[in-house]
Design an enzyme around this catalytic site. Structure first.
Site, PDB file in Angstrom:
ATOM      1  N   GLU A  35      -5.070 151.378 -20.002  1.00 39.81           N
ATOM      2  CA  GLU A  35      -3.700 151.314 -20.520  1.00 39.81           C
ATOM      3  C   GLU A  35      -2.701 151.013 -19.406  1.00 39.81           C
ATOM      4  O   GLU A  35      -3.035 151.040 -18.214  1.00 39.81           O
ATOM      5  CB  GLU A  35      -3.370 152.628 -21.240  1.00 39.81           C
ATOM      6  N   CYS A  60      -9.917 142.463 -30.664  1.00 35.26           N
ATOM      7  CA  CYS A  60     -11.240 142.461 -30.026  1.00 35.26           C
ATOM      8  C   CYS A  60     -12.257 141.718 -30.883  1.00 35.26           C
ATOM      9  O   CYS A  60     -13.135 141.035 -30.347  1.00 35.26           O
ATOM     10  CB  CYS A  60     -11.694 143.891 -29.751  1.00 35.26           C
ATOM     11  N   CYS A 105     -10.929 146.782 -32.831  1.00 33.15           N
ATOM     12  CA  CYS A 105      -9.673 146.308 -33.428  1.00 33.15           C
ATOM     13  C   CYS A 105      -9.764 144.803 -33.705  1.00 33.15           C
ATOM     14  O   CYS A 105     -10.679 144.109 -33.260  1.00 33.15           O
ATOM     15  CB  CYS A 105      -8.495 146.620 -32.502  1.00 33.15           C
ATOM     16  N   GLU A 115     -13.630 146.845 -25.366  1.00 30.43           N
ATOM     17  CA  GLU A 115     -14.510 145.727 -25.729  1.00 30.43           C
ATOM     18  C   GLU A 115     -14.178 144.488 -24.919  1.00 30.43           C
ATOM     19  O   GLU A 115     -15.058 143.759 -24.454  1.00 30.43           O
ATOM     20  CB  GLU A 115     -14.376 145.405 -27.225  1.00 30.43           C
ATOM     21  N   CYS A 170      -8.317 146.651 -24.105  1.00 24.18           N
ATOM     22  CA  CYS A 170      -9.295 147.427 -24.874  1.00 24.18           C
ATOM     23  C   CYS A 170     -10.658 147.424 -24.176  1.00 24.18           C
ATOM     24  O   CYS A 170     -10.977 146.505 -23.415  1.00 24.18           O
ATOM     25  CB  CYS A 170      -9.481 146.830 -26.265  1.00 24.18           C
TER      26      CYS A 170
HETATM   27  N1  THU Z   1      -8.655 150.524 -28.086  1.00 25.52           N
HETATM   28  C1  THU Z   1      -9.812 149.994 -27.604  1.00 25.52           C
HETATM   29  O1  THU Z   1     -10.164 150.166 -26.435  1.00 25.52           O
HETATM   30  N2  THU Z   1     -10.583 149.279 -28.456  1.00 25.52           N
HETATM   31  C2  THU Z   1     -10.279 149.030 -29.759  1.00 25.52           C
HETATM   32  O2  THU Z   1     -10.988 148.296 -30.430  1.00 25.52           O
HETATM   33  C3  THU Z   1      -9.127 149.673 -30.358  1.00 25.52           C
HETATM   34  C4  THU Z   1      -8.194 150.367 -29.444  1.00 25.52           C
HETATM   35  C5  THU Z   1      -7.804 151.301 -27.175  1.00 25.52           C
HETATM   36  C6  THU Z   1      -6.501 150.628 -26.831  1.00 25.52           C
HETATM   37  C7  THU Z   1      -5.623 151.807 -26.496  1.00 25.52           C
HETATM   38  O3  THU Z   1      -5.798 152.117 -25.132  1.00 25.52           O
HETATM   39  C8  THU Z   1      -6.177 152.946 -27.323  1.00 25.52           C
HETATM   40  O4  THU Z   1      -7.465 152.526 -27.757  1.00 25.52           O
HETATM   41  C9  THU Z   1      -5.320 153.297 -28.524  1.00 25.52           C
HETATM   42  O5  THU Z   1      -5.042 152.188 -29.295  1.00 25.52           O
END
Ligand code: THU
Length: 134
Positions: free
Chosen positions: A44, A94, A91, A55, A53
């Site tokens: 983040e 991704c 998400c 992935e 993310c």
């Molecule tokens: N996040 C991921 O790492 N992968 C996903 O497919 C969905 C969301 C992370 C992004 C962010 O740091 C946290 O999860 C909350 O959205």
């Protein structure tokens, strides 16, 4: 590499997530066709949209290493300090990013220490946008 072993690697990668803003920690493990594994965790940023993310972190690492074809990806996610969710799916961004390199039959493994669910990438994301004409 079994699906359980791959998911365990995603769970381990989740431990390195940097998520001081959402407190939601995700790990991913991407299995290349030649059995190499690439890990990712969410990273983040104070500027929220700069967040990466798990992935896509794994995907960037794999492509950087020359891997472009994947047979499976395992994902584990959940609130910091809590057990991972039994099913944390990737998400939309991704899914689109993975669609560049994953096949419809690439396995998507989601779960926690006890639960494991497998689905095909083509089921999760059946109609990716593409500029490829083949
Ligand atoms: N996040 C991921 O790492 N992968 C996903 O497919 C969905 C969301 C992370 C992004 C962010 O740091 C946290 O999860 C909350 O959205």
């Amino acid at each position: 590499m079994t699906d359980r072993e791959l998911l365990n690697l995603a769970l381990r990668a989740r431990g390195n997530a940097y998520a001081p803003y959402s407190h939601f920690c995700v790990g991913a493990a991407l299995l290349a066709e030649d059995d190499r594994v690439y890990l990712g965790a969410n990273v983040e940023n104070s500027s929220y949209p700069a967040t990466l993310c798990a992935e896509r972190a794994a995907l960037a690492s794999a492509v950087t290493d020359g891997a472009r074809r994947f047979t499976a990806i395992a994902i584990a996610g959940g609130k910091e300090g809590e057990a991972p969710l039994p099913a944390c799916v990737p998400c939309g961004v991704c899914r689109q990013a993975l669609s560049e390199f994953c096949m419809p039959d690439t396995r998507v493994v989601i779960g926690d220490e006890n639960t494991l669910t497998v689905t095909d990438f083509g089921v999760l994301f059946p109609a990716p946008f593409t500029l490829k004409e083949d």
